[in-house]
Write a protein that holds these residues in place. Structure first.
Motif, PDB file in Angstrom:
ATOM      1  N   ASP A  93     -25.991 -64.855  24.431  1.00  0.00           N
ATOM      2  CA  ASP A  93     -25.614 -66.260  24.635  1.00  0.00           C
ATOM      3  C   ASP A  93     -24.097 -66.439  24.608  1.00  0.00           C
ATOM      4  O   ASP A  93     -23.556 -67.308  25.273  1.00  0.00           O
ATOM      5  N   ARG A  94     -23.397 -65.577  23.868  1.00  0.00           N
ATOM      6  CA  ARG A  94     -21.935 -65.669  23.867  1.00  0.00           C
ATOM      7  C   ARG A  94     -21.375 -65.283  25.248  1.00  0.00           C
ATOM      8  O   ARG A  94     -20.538 -65.993  25.816  1.00  0.00           O
TER       9      ARG A  94
ATOM     10  N   MET B 219     -26.410 -58.137   3.649  1.00  0.00           N
ATOM     11  CA  MET B 219     -25.752 -57.927   4.947  1.00  0.00           C
ATOM     12  C   MET B 219     -25.473 -56.452   5.161  1.00  0.00           C
ATOM     13  O   MET B 219     -25.612 -55.642   4.255  1.00  0.00           O
TER      14      MET B 219
ATOM     15  N   THR C   4     -27.099 -54.267   6.545  1.00  0.00           N
ATOM     16  CA  THR C   4     -28.240 -53.408   6.346  1.00  0.00           C
ATOM     17  C   THR C   4     -28.035 -52.177   7.222  1.00  0.00           C
ATOM     18  O   THR C   4     -27.873 -52.302   8.427  1.00  0.00           O
TER      19      THR C   4
ATOM     20  N   GLU D 104     -34.221 -53.371  19.737  1.00  0.00           N
ATOM     21  CA  GLU D 104     -33.186 -54.211  20.355  1.00  0.00           C
ATOM     22  C   GLU D 104     -33.342 -54.232  21.878  1.00  0.00           C
ATOM     23  O   GLU D 104     -33.636 -53.216  22.486  1.00  0.00           O
TER      24      GLU D 104
ATOM     25  N   PRO E  59     -22.687 -58.335  16.965  1.00  0.00           N
ATOM     26  CA  PRO E  59     -23.811 -59.117  17.484  1.00  0.00           C
ATOM     27  C   PRO E  59     -25.046 -59.021  16.579  1.00  0.00           C
ATOM     28  O   PRO E  59     -25.733 -60.012  16.337  1.00  0.00           O
ATOM     29  N   ARG E  60     -25.278 -57.838  16.070  1.00  0.00           N
ATOM     30  CA  ARG E  60     -26.430 -57.619  15.197  1.00  0.00           C
ATOM     31  C   ARG E  60     -26.355 -58.459  13.929  1.00  0.00           C
ATOM     32  O   ARG E  60     -27.331 -59.056  13.497  1.00  0.00           O
TER      33      ARG E  60
ATOM     34  N   GLN F   1     -30.971 -59.583  23.671  1.00  0.00           N
ATOM     35  CA  GLN F   1     -30.099 -60.071  22.594  1.00  0.00           C
ATOM     36  C   GLN F   1     -28.640 -59.748  22.886  1.00  0.00           C
ATOM     37  O   GLN F   1     -27.736 -60.388  22.383  1.00  0.00           O
ATOM     38  N   ARG F   2     -28.455 -58.685  23.658  1.00  0.00           N
ATOM     39  CA  ARG F   2     -27.088 -58.227  23.910  1.00  0.00           C
ATOM     40  C   ARG F   2     -26.934 -57.910  25.390  1.00  0.00           C
ATOM     41  O   ARG F   2     -27.905 -57.512  26.035  1.00  0.00           O
TER      42      ARG F   2
ATOM     43  N   LEU G 203     -26.961 -62.085  14.724  1.00  0.00           N
ATOM     44  CA  LEU G 203     -28.383 -62.352  14.931  1.00  0.00           C
ATOM     45  C   LEU G 203     -29.133 -62.426  13.599  1.00  0.00           C
ATOM     46  O   LEU G 203     -30.027 -63.252  13.429  1.00  0.00           O
ATOM     47  N   GLU G 204     -28.737 -61.569  12.655  1.00  0.00           N
ATOM     48  CA  GLU G 204     -29.391 -61.606  11.343  1.00  0.00           C
ATOM     49  C   GLU G 204     -29.106 -62.936  10.639  1.00  0.00           C
ATOM     50  O   GLU G 204     -30.013 -63.558  10.077  1.00  0.00           O
TER      51      GLU G 204
ATOM     52  N   ARG H 244     -30.958 -63.667  29.858  1.00  0.00           N
ATOM     53  CA  ARG H 244     -30.929 -64.634  28.771  1.00  0.00           C
ATOM     54  C   ARG H 244     -32.283 -64.726  28.073  1.00  0.00           C
ATOM     55  O   ARG H 244     -32.374 -64.808  26.857  1.00  0.00           O
TER      56      ARG H 244
ATOM     57  N   HIS I  68     -24.512 -66.066   3.191  1.00  0.00           N
ATOM     58  CA  HIS I  68     -25.684 -65.387   3.720  1.00  0.00           C
ATOM     59  C   HIS I  68     -26.143 -64.376   2.684  1.00  0.00           C
ATOM     60  O   HIS I  68     -25.363 -63.527   2.262  1.00  0.00           O
ATOM     61  N   LYS I  69     -27.372 -64.499   2.235  1.00  0.00           N
ATOM     62  CA  LYS I  69     -27.921 -63.618   1.197  1.00  0.00           C
ATOM     63  C   LYS I  69     -27.002 -63.581  -0.025  1.00  0.00           C
ATOM     64  O   LYS I  69     -26.717 -62.507  -0.568  1.00  0.00           O
TER      65      LYS I  69
ATOM     66  N   GLY J 151     -21.564 -69.092  17.075  1.00  0.00           N
ATOM     67  CA  GLY J 151     -21.229 -67.783  17.643  1.00  0.00           C
ATOM     68  C   GLY J 151     -21.476 -67.660  19.127  1.00  0.00           C
ATOM     69  O   GLY J 151     -21.312 -66.582  19.682  1.00  0.00           O
ATOM     70  N   ASN J 152     -21.895 -68.739  19.801  1.00  0.00           N
ATOM     71  CA  ASN J 152     -22.020 -68.587  21.251  1.00  0.00           C
ATOM     72  C   ASN J 152     -20.728 -68.955  21.992  1.00  0.00           C
ATOM     73  O   ASN J 152     -20.658 -68.776  23.201  1.00  0.00           O
TER      74      ASN J 152
ATOM     75  N   GLU K  25     -24.316 -48.250  21.376  1.00  0.00           N
ATOM     76  CA  GLU K  25     -25.484 -47.838  20.603  1.00  0.00           C
ATOM     77  C   GLU K  25     -26.588 -48.864  20.776  1.00  0.00           C
ATOM     78  O   GLU K  25     -26.325 -50.052  20.917  1.00  0.00           O
ATOM     79  N   LEU K  26     -27.810 -48.381  20.759  1.00  0.00           N
ATOM     80  CA  LEU K  26     -28.981 -49.260  20.840  1.00  0.00           C
ATOM     81  C   LEU K  26     -29.800 -49.045  19.581  1.00  0.00           C
ATOM     82  O   LEU K  26     -30.072 -47.906  19.199  1.00  0.00           O
ATOM     83  N   GLU K  27     -30.172 -50.144  18.934  1.00  0.00           N
ATOM     84  CA  GLU K  27     -30.957 -50.029  17.704  1.00  0.00           C
ATOM     85  C   GLU K  27     -32.442 -50.150  18.008  1.00  0.00           C
ATOM     86  O   GLU K  27     -32.825 -50.724  19.030  1.00  0.00           O
TER      87      GLU K  27
ATOM     88  N   LEU L 203     -23.064 -60.542  22.349  1.00  0.00           N
ATOM     89  CA  LEU L 203     -24.287 -61.326  22.227  1.00  0.00           C
ATOM     90  C   LEU L 203     -24.584 -62.007  23.559  1.00  0.00           C
ATOM     91  O   LEU L 203     -23.683 -62.576  24.175  1.00  0.00           O
TER      92      LEU L 203
END
Lengths: 260, 239
Positions: free
Chosen positions: A239-240, A1, A3, A35, B86-87, A222-223, B90-91, A218, B74-75, B61-62, A30-32, A237
């Motif tokens: 969907d949230r 996790m 990462t 994404e 959010p990231r 993702q965000r 999603l992972e 949607r 997880h892992k 999480g929605n 921030e944008l990854e 998120l």
């Protein structure tokens, strides 16, 4: 996790005023890499202004936008020279306008529209450029035999697909999209959305997508950032935000959509 | 089998604030707590409106939570989901936590096979391997092969739901959330779903689900958590 990932784009405290009216007020995120972020809100909420600030097409009154020219090497857009910004805009970035006429050269052939960015980065071999253009025409589901036709001969949906090909031919890492499906027939929208979805996944593109259409958000993102009167009033998120909206305005937006 | 803990839900709380209706506060559940172990299927029980689906959505999480904790393995580590970025969420969804919703969200123009293959692609499989996994799942759920290449928009409810279930299982997640997956299926296909669940349980996968169908529930459930026990102590003021 956790990462560690470095952002591709970073907005910090962005503000833009038109007279006394704030078109954007204190926006940070921030944008990854890879994404897809949707910016939603009504017209006049400041979402297009934000897109123009992020893409360097407009200078903020305060705040800054940093972009990772290479991993971990963030550069403030404001400190870049005009030439550096222009190079970025036609190689590493794309910008898809709602009105394809703003993003295309209408009196230049389809092949010329796609080839322009290739020539901009030094490609000189006409045969190769033409060949690449034809490959891209078929990737966006336009008959490659139409490579010599001008976009004026194309339908609205085809023009939009051509605009996407023109932007993606240099393998950008980040594409800004301003209502890419706005003004198109629903059946044409579905085809375009599916194509954008597939290309984004295949190429690992990061996208900042401005849309007022929550279904588009949607499907693609993702965000989400929800904007109202120049401010981000809710984010999270996709969907949230859409399944459990918290802010009064987001609840209004979500509940105003007619289910087909 | 190790029976390690996959999911710990504790003190979870949810209410809605309806801003379009005078900011009316609608309590849903409070103090929700249960644990899910590897190889186990925990079923949420209780009448409709008791908050079962809301609990599933908070775990996935929605839905935002108003309090409490959702820890998921997880892992190899237990991580908190309720305040994860959010990231991070999603992972976890890509690699650990799957979800089969009540209805398929159809994507225009994408074939049934590719809709099912997508989570496997996201989990890192090649297109070929992902499609092979998708094909095997669709075959097990008895979806006629002539439909695989078509977008499911025109499929029947039961056919769409089988596509949805196949999609849910294609990600090979260690924890799966099932929201009434068998509601629109006939007996043969219900049995096929039960078999899929049993196989995954034997592999150590944990399930958290809602099953209104008594037969299916009695076949798959190891434990039933009655959500009426999580009823909020203070009810919302009358509208």
């Amino acid at each position: 996790m956790n990462t560690p990932t470095t952002p591709l784009l970073k907005a910090s405290g962005l503000c833009k005023f038109y007279g006394n009216r704030a078109a954007c007020r204190d926006i940070s995120f921030e944008l990854e890499p890879g994404e897809v972020l949707a910016i939603v809100g009504e017209s006049g909420s400041g979402k297009s202004t934000l897109l123009n600030l992020l893409s360097g097409r407009l200078a903020p009154d305060s705040g800054r936008v940093d972009y990772a020219l290479a991993p971990g090497q963030m550069r403030d857009l404001a400190t870049m020279s005009e030439a550096e910004r222009r190079l970025l805009a036609r190689t590493d970035w794309g910008f898809v306008h709602q009105d394809a006429r703003e993003g295309l050269r209408m009196n230049v052939s389809a092949g010329g529209n796609i080839g322009e960015r290739l020539m901009g980065i030094g490609n000189r071999h006409f045969g190769n450029i033409r060949e690449t253009a034809q490959v891209w025409l078929s990737r966006v589901e336009i008959d490659p035999a139409r490579v010599d036709e001008r976009p004026t001969a194309f339908s609205g949906g085809m023009r939009q697909r051509l605009q996407i090909a023109r932007n993606l031919v240099t393998n950008p890492r980040l594409v800004f999209m301003d209502e890419p499906t706005g003004g198109l027939d629903v059946s044409v929208q579905a085809r375009l959305l599916d194509m954008i979805r597939a290309l984004v996944a295949e190429m690992g593109l990061a996208v900042v997508l401005v849309t007022h259409d929550l279904a588009v958000a949607r499907l693609l993102s993702q965000r989400i950032l929800v904007m109202k009167q120049g401010e981000v009033i809710e984010s999270g998120l996709t969907d949230r935000v859409l399944d459990d909206p918290q802010a009064p305005y987001t609840q209004l937006l979500v509940s105003s959509v007619l289910a087909a | 089998m190790t029976h390690e803990t996959l999911l710990i839900v504790a003190g979870l709380e949810k209410h809605f604030t309806l801003h379009l209706h005078g900011a009316k506060r609608l309590p849903v559940v409070e103090n929700v707590g249960f644990t899910l172990h590897a190889g186990e299927c925990v079923v949420l029980g209780g009448p409709s409106g008791a908050g079962k689906s809301s609990i599933l959505k908070m775990v996935y999480g929605n839905y935002l939570t108003n309090g409490g904790s959702v820890l998921i393995r997880h892992k190899g580590e237990m991580i908190e989901l309720t305040d994860a970025s959010p990231r991070a969420v999603l992972e976890v969804r890509r690699e650990t936590l799957g979800y089969v919703s009540q209805f398929l969200r159809v994507i225009p123009r994408v074939s049934a096979l590719d809709i099912v293959a997508e989570p496997a692609r996201s989990a890192g499989l090649t297109m070929e391997a992902a499609r092979a996994r998708a094909a095997s799942l669709l075959a097990r759920l008895n979806l006629p092969e002539r439909l695989w290449g078509l977008p499911p928009a025109t499929f029947s409810g039961g056919e769409q739901q089988r596509v949805n279930i196949a999609r849910g299982f294609a990600g090979e997640h260690a924890v799966m959330i099932l929201d009434e997956p068998t509601a629109s299926l006939d007996a043969t296909n219900r049995a096929a779903v039960v078999k899929l669940i049993e196989e995954k349980k034997a592999q150590g996968c944990g399930f958290l689900g809602i099953f209104h169908d008594e037969d299916v529930r009695s076949l798959v459930a190891d434990r039933i958590v009655d959500v009426t026990g999580f009823k909020p102590s203070v009810q919302g003021e009358a509208a």
